[in-house]
Design a protein around this motif. Structure first.
Motif, PDB file in Angstrom:
ATOM      1  N   PRO A 205       3.699  22.838  33.875  1.00  0.00           N
ATOM      2  CA  PRO A 205       5.693  22.832  34.027  1.00  0.00           C
ATOM      3  C   PRO A 205       5.923  23.801  33.473  1.00  0.00           C
ATOM      4  CG  PRO A 205       4.650  20.951  32.489  1.00  0.00           C
ATOM      5  CD  PRO A 205       3.046  21.781  33.552  1.00  0.00           C
ATOM      6  N   ARG A 206       5.687  24.145  31.792  1.00  0.00           N
ATOM      7  CA  ARG A 206       6.822  24.738  31.239  1.00  0.00           C
ATOM      8  C   ARG A 206       7.291  26.176  31.412  1.00  0.00           C
ATOM      9  NH1 ARG A 206       2.918  24.181  25.400  1.00  0.00           N
ATOM     10  NH2 ARG A 206       1.788  24.932  27.774  1.00  0.00           N
ATOM     11  N   LEU A 207       5.642  26.513  32.530  1.00  0.00           N
ATOM     12  CA  LEU A 207       6.032  27.828  32.955  1.00  0.00           C
ATOM     13  C   LEU A 207       7.267  27.914  33.934  1.00  0.00           C
ATOM     14  CD1 LEU A 207       4.540  29.879  32.261  1.00  0.00           C
ATOM     15  CD2 LEU A 207       3.063  30.343  34.402  1.00  0.00           C
ATOM     16  N   GLY A 208       8.930  28.740  33.971  1.00  0.00           N
ATOM     17  CA  GLY A 208       8.921  28.848  34.277  1.00  0.00           C
ATOM     18  C   GLY A 208       9.097  30.075  35.969  1.00  0.00           C
ATOM     19  N   PHE A 209       9.994  30.649  36.036  1.00  0.00           N
ATOM     20  CA  PHE A 209      10.162  31.454  36.337  1.00  0.00           C
ATOM     21  C   PHE A 209       9.437  33.353  35.778  1.00  0.00           C
ATOM     22  CE2 PHE A 209      13.080  28.866  38.941  1.00  0.00           C
ATOM     23  CZ  PHE A 209      11.864  28.653  39.866  1.00  0.00           C
ATOM     24  N   VAL A 210       8.624  33.028  36.018  1.00  0.00           N
ATOM     25  CA  VAL A 210       8.184  34.478  35.369  1.00  0.00           C
ATOM     26  C   VAL A 210       8.253  35.121  35.900  1.00  0.00           C
ATOM     27  CG1 VAL A 210       6.021  35.000  33.096  1.00  0.00           C
ATOM     28  CG2 VAL A 210       6.769  33.092  33.358  1.00  0.00           C
ATOM     29  N   THR A 211       8.258  37.083  35.846  1.00  0.00           N
ATOM     30  CA  THR A 211       7.563  38.342  36.329  1.00  0.00           C
ATOM     31  C   THR A 211       7.122  39.442  35.373  1.00  0.00           C
ATOM     32  OG1 THR A 211       9.912  37.780  37.816  1.00  0.00           O
ATOM     33  CG2 THR A 211       8.604  40.025  37.102  1.00  0.00           C
ATOM     34  N   ILE A 212       6.090  38.831  36.157  1.00  0.00           N
ATOM     35  CA  ILE A 212       4.769  40.521  35.044  1.00  0.00           C
ATOM     36  C   ILE A 212       5.803  41.217  35.402  1.00  0.00           C
ATOM     37  CG2 ILE A 212       2.851  41.204  33.942  1.00  0.00           C
ATOM     38  CD1 ILE A 212       3.336  38.130  33.742  1.00  0.00           C
ATOM     39  N   THR A 213       5.797  42.603  34.452  1.00  0.00           N
ATOM     40  CA  THR A 213       6.686  43.717  34.518  1.00  0.00           C
ATOM     41  C   THR A 213       6.325  44.574  34.185  1.00  0.00           C
ATOM     42  OG1 THR A 213       7.879  43.749  32.168  1.00  0.00           O
ATOM     43  CG2 THR A 213       9.454  42.126  34.265  1.00  0.00           C
ATOM     44  N   ASP A 214       5.083  44.983  33.476  1.00  0.00           N
ATOM     45  CA  ASP A 214       4.267  45.756  32.752  1.00  0.00           C
ATOM     46  C   ASP A 214       3.081  45.489  32.394  1.00  0.00           C
ATOM     47  OD1 ASP A 214       3.708  48.537  32.674  1.00  0.00           O
ATOM     48  OD2 ASP A 214       5.133  48.580  31.096  1.00  0.00           O
TER      49      ASP A 214
ATOM     50  N   VAL B 214      -1.624  43.052  37.509  1.00  0.00           N
ATOM     51  CA  VAL B 214      -1.496  41.844  39.436  1.00  0.00           C
ATOM     52  C   VAL B 214      -2.383  41.233  38.961  1.00  0.00           C
ATOM     53  CG1 VAL B 214      -2.159  42.366  41.730  1.00  0.00           C
ATOM     54  CG2 VAL B 214      -1.511  44.379  40.415  1.00  0.00           C
ATOM     55  N   VAL B 215      -3.168  41.346  38.466  1.00  0.00           N
ATOM     56  CA  VAL B 215      -4.357  39.825  37.924  1.00  0.00           C
ATOM     57  C   VAL B 215      -3.449  38.903  37.394  1.00  0.00           C
ATOM     58  CG1 VAL B 215      -6.398  39.352  36.874  1.00  0.00           C
ATOM     59  CG2 VAL B 215      -6.640  41.340  38.574  1.00  0.00           C
ATOM     60  N   VAL B 216      -3.037  39.349  36.266  1.00  0.00           N
ATOM     61  CA  VAL B 216      -2.163  38.260  35.788  1.00  0.00           C
ATOM     62  C   VAL B 216      -1.290  37.485  36.718  1.00  0.00           C
ATOM     63  CG1 VAL B 216      -1.159  38.346  34.130  1.00  0.00           C
ATOM     64  CG2 VAL B 216      -3.068  39.288  33.627  1.00  0.00           C
ATOM     65  N   ALA B 217      -0.799  38.247  37.553  1.00  0.00           N
ATOM     66  CA  ALA B 217       0.657  37.866  37.834  1.00  0.00           C
ATOM     67  C   ALA B 217       0.246  37.260  39.630  1.00  0.00           C
ATOM     68  CB  ALA B 217       1.589  39.294  38.298  1.00  0.00           C
ATOM     69  N   GLU B 218      -0.807  37.074  40.078  1.00  0.00           N
ATOM     70  CA  GLU B 218      -1.288  36.046  40.879  1.00  0.00           C
ATOM     71  C   GLU B 218      -2.238  35.415  40.198  1.00  0.00           C
ATOM     72  OE1 GLU B 218      -4.940  38.899  42.662  1.00  0.00           O
ATOM     73  OE2 GLU B 218      -2.890  39.715  43.857  1.00  0.00           O
ATOM     74  N   THR B 219      -2.839  35.202  39.309  1.00  0.00           N
ATOM     75  CA  THR B 219      -3.580  34.417  38.485  1.00  0.00           C
ATOM     76  C   THR B 219      -2.114  32.972  38.240  1.00  0.00           C
ATOM     77  OG1 THR B 219      -5.111  35.349  38.138  1.00  0.00           O
ATOM     78  CG2 THR B 219      -5.065  33.507  36.774  1.00  0.00           C
TER      79      THR B 219
END
Length: 156
Positions: free
Chosen positions: A29-38, A16-21
Protein backbone atom coordinates in the motif's frame (compact mmCIF):
# COMPACT_ATOMS: atom_id res chain seq x y z
CA UNK A 1 33.50 -8.01 -20.63
CA UNK A 2 30.34 -7.72 -22.68
CA UNK A 3 29.46 -5.28 -25.37
CA UNK A 4 27.29 -2.24 -24.76
CA UNK A 5 24.50 -3.55 -26.99
CA UNK A 6 23.92 -6.53 -24.71
CA UNK A 7 23.94 -4.31 -21.62
CA UNK A 8 21.42 -1.97 -23.27
CA UNK A 9 19.14 -4.86 -24.22
CA UNK A 10 19.31 -6.27 -20.71
CA UNK A 11 18.60 -2.83 -19.24
CA UNK A 12 15.55 -2.43 -21.46
CA UNK A 13 14.31 -5.87 -20.45
CA UNK A 14 14.88 -5.13 -16.75
CA UNK A 15 12.90 -1.91 -17.10
CA UNK A 16 9.93 -3.78 -18.58
CA UNK A 17 10.09 -6.66 -16.10
CA UNK A 18 10.29 -4.37 -13.07
CA UNK A 19 7.41 -2.19 -14.32
CA UNK A 20 5.19 -5.20 -15.03
CA UNK A 21 6.04 -6.86 -11.72
CA UNK A 22 5.27 -3.68 -9.79
CA UNK A 23 1.95 -3.47 -11.59
CA UNK A 24 0.91 -7.10 -11.21
CA UNK A 25 2.58 -8.72 -8.20
CA UNK A 26 3.59 -6.08 -5.67
CA UNK A 27 0.60 -5.13 -3.53
CA UNK A 28 2.35 -2.84 -1.04
CA UNK A 29 0.00 0.00 0.00
CA UNK A 30 2.99 2.35 0.38
CA UNK A 31 3.68 2.03 -3.32
CA UNK A 32 2.16 5.08 -5.00
CA UNK A 33 2.00 6.03 -8.64
CA UNK A 34 5.47 4.78 -9.56
CA UNK A 35 6.74 5.01 -13.12
CA UNK A 36 9.92 3.21 -14.14
CA UNK A 37 11.65 5.71 -16.43
CA UNK A 38 15.00 4.07 -17.19
CA UNK A 39 17.32 1.22 -16.29
CA UNK A 40 21.07 1.01 -16.73
CA UNK A 41 23.30 -2.01 -16.39
CA UNK A 42 27.05 -1.98 -15.77
CA UNK A 43 29.34 -3.44 -18.42
CA UNK A 44 29.86 -6.67 -16.49
CA UNK A 45 26.06 -7.12 -16.14
CA UNK A 46 26.36 -7.43 -12.35
CA UNK A 47 24.54 -4.28 -11.22
CA UNK A 48 21.44 -2.59 -12.51
CA UNK A 49 20.27 0.89 -11.62
CA UNK A 50 16.54 1.43 -12.04
CA UNK A 51 15.31 5.03 -12.24
CA UNK A 52 11.76 5.82 -11.19
CA UNK A 53 9.44 8.76 -10.63
CA UNK A 54 6.58 9.03 -8.16
CA UNK A 55 3.55 11.21 -8.65
CA UNK A 56 2.87 12.96 -5.38
CA UNK A 57 4.48 14.90 -2.57
CA UNK A 58 7.68 14.19 -0.63
CA UNK A 59 5.92 11.91 1.85
CA UNK A 60 4.56 9.69 -0.94
CA UNK A 61 7.99 9.63 -2.59
CA UNK A 62 9.60 8.44 0.66
CA UNK A 63 6.91 5.79 1.17
CA UNK A 64 7.34 4.54 -2.41
CA UNK A 65 11.12 4.41 -1.99
CA UNK A 66 10.69 2.27 1.14
CA UNK A 67 8.25 -0.01 -0.68
CA UNK A 68 10.68 -0.47 -3.58
CA UNK A 69 13.49 -1.31 -1.17
CA UNK A 70 11.36 -3.91 0.58
CA UNK A 71 10.27 -5.45 -2.75
CA UNK A 72 13.82 -5.55 -4.12
CA UNK A 73 14.20 -9.32 -3.54
CA UNK A 74 10.97 -10.20 -5.32
CA UNK A 75 11.83 -7.89 -8.20
CA UNK A 76 15.34 -9.34 -8.54
CA UNK A 77 13.96 -12.89 -8.54
CA UNK A 78 11.50 -11.97 -11.26
CA UNK A 79 14.22 -10.25 -13.32
CA UNK A 80 16.39 -13.38 -13.04
CA UNK A 81 13.52 -15.66 -14.01
CA UNK A 82 12.46 -13.63 -17.04
CA UNK A 83 15.85 -12.60 -18.42
CA UNK A 84 17.62 -15.93 -18.18
CA UNK A 85 21.10 -14.48 -17.59
CA UNK A 86 23.67 -16.49 -15.68
CA UNK A 87 24.03 -13.94 -12.90
CA UNK A 88 21.02 -11.86 -11.96
CA UNK A 89 22.11 -8.25 -11.49
CA UNK A 90 21.57 -6.54 -8.18
CA UNK A 91 18.96 -3.82 -8.33
CA UNK A 92 19.43 -0.28 -7.05
CA UNK A 93 16.47 2.08 -7.17
CA UNK A 94 17.23 5.77 -7.77
CA UNK A 95 14.62 8.53 -7.96
CA UNK A 96 14.81 10.12 -11.39
CA UNK A 97 15.72 13.81 -11.40
CA UNK A 98 14.02 14.43 -14.74
CA UNK A 99 10.78 15.92 -13.35
CA UNK A 100 12.75 18.26 -11.08
CA UNK A 101 14.94 19.35 -13.99
CA UNK A 102 11.89 19.90 -16.18
CA UNK A 103 10.25 21.96 -13.44
CA UNK A 104 13.40 24.10 -13.14
CA UNK A 105 13.50 24.67 -16.89
CA UNK A 106 9.81 25.61 -16.92
CA UNK A 107 10.42 28.13 -14.12
CA UNK A 108 13.31 29.67 -16.06
CA UNK A 109 11.18 29.89 -19.20
CA UNK A 110 8.40 31.59 -17.23
CA UNK A 111 10.90 34.14 -15.92
CA UNK A 112 12.17 34.77 -19.46
CA UNK A 113 8.60 35.25 -20.73
CA UNK A 114 7.91 37.72 -17.92
CA UNK A 115 11.08 39.69 -18.75
CA UNK A 116 10.15 39.73 -22.45
CA UNK A 117 6.67 41.03 -21.60
CA UNK A 118 8.23 43.69 -19.38
CA UNK A 119 10.57 44.83 -22.15
CA UNK A 120 7.69 44.82 -24.64
CA UNK A 121 5.61 46.93 -22.26
CA UNK A 122 8.42 49.44 -21.70
CA UNK A 123 9.16 49.72 -25.42
CA UNK A 124 5.57 50.39 -26.45
CA UNK A 125 5.23 53.85 -28.00
CA UNK A 126 8.96 54.54 -28.01
CA UNK A 127 11.00 55.66 -31.02
CA UNK A 128 14.26 54.23 -32.24
CA UNK A 129 17.36 56.28 -31.35
CA UNK A 130 18.53 56.49 -34.98
CA UNK A 131 15.10 56.59 -36.58
CA UNK A 132 13.02 53.79 -38.00
CA UNK A 133 15.71 52.81 -40.54
CA UNK A 134 19.19 53.46 -39.11
CA UNK A 135 21.08 52.44 -42.28
CA UNK A 136 22.56 55.17 -44.45
CA UNK A 137 21.21 55.35 -47.96
CA UNK A 138 22.84 57.12 -50.89
CA UNK A 139 20.87 59.44 -53.12
CA UNK A 140 19.35 57.86 -56.22
CA UNK A 141 21.53 59.94 -58.55
CA UNK A 142 24.78 58.75 -57.00
CA UNK A 143 23.87 55.08 -57.17
CA UNK A 144 22.74 55.10 -60.82
CA UNK A 145 25.83 56.90 -62.09
CA UNK A 146 28.34 54.48 -60.62
CA UNK A 147 26.50 51.25 -61.52
CA UNK A 148 25.40 51.89 -65.11
CA UNK A 149 28.59 50.36 -66.46
CA UNK A 150 28.32 46.62 -67.05
CA UNK A 151 32.07 45.96 -67.06
CA UNK A 152 32.39 46.72 -63.34
CA UNK A 153 34.40 49.93 -63.83
CA UNK A 154 32.95 53.07 -62.31
CA UNK A 155 31.86 55.76 -64.76
CA UNK A 156 33.95 58.93 -65.02
Amino acid sequence: MTDNARARKLADRIQVVVAETLDRRIKDPRLGFVTITDARVTGDLREATVFYTVYGDDEERAASAAALESAKGVLRSEVGRQTGVRFTPTLAFVPDALPDNARTIEDLLDKARAKDAEVREVSTGKNYAAGADPYRKDDDTDSTDSTDNTDGVAAE
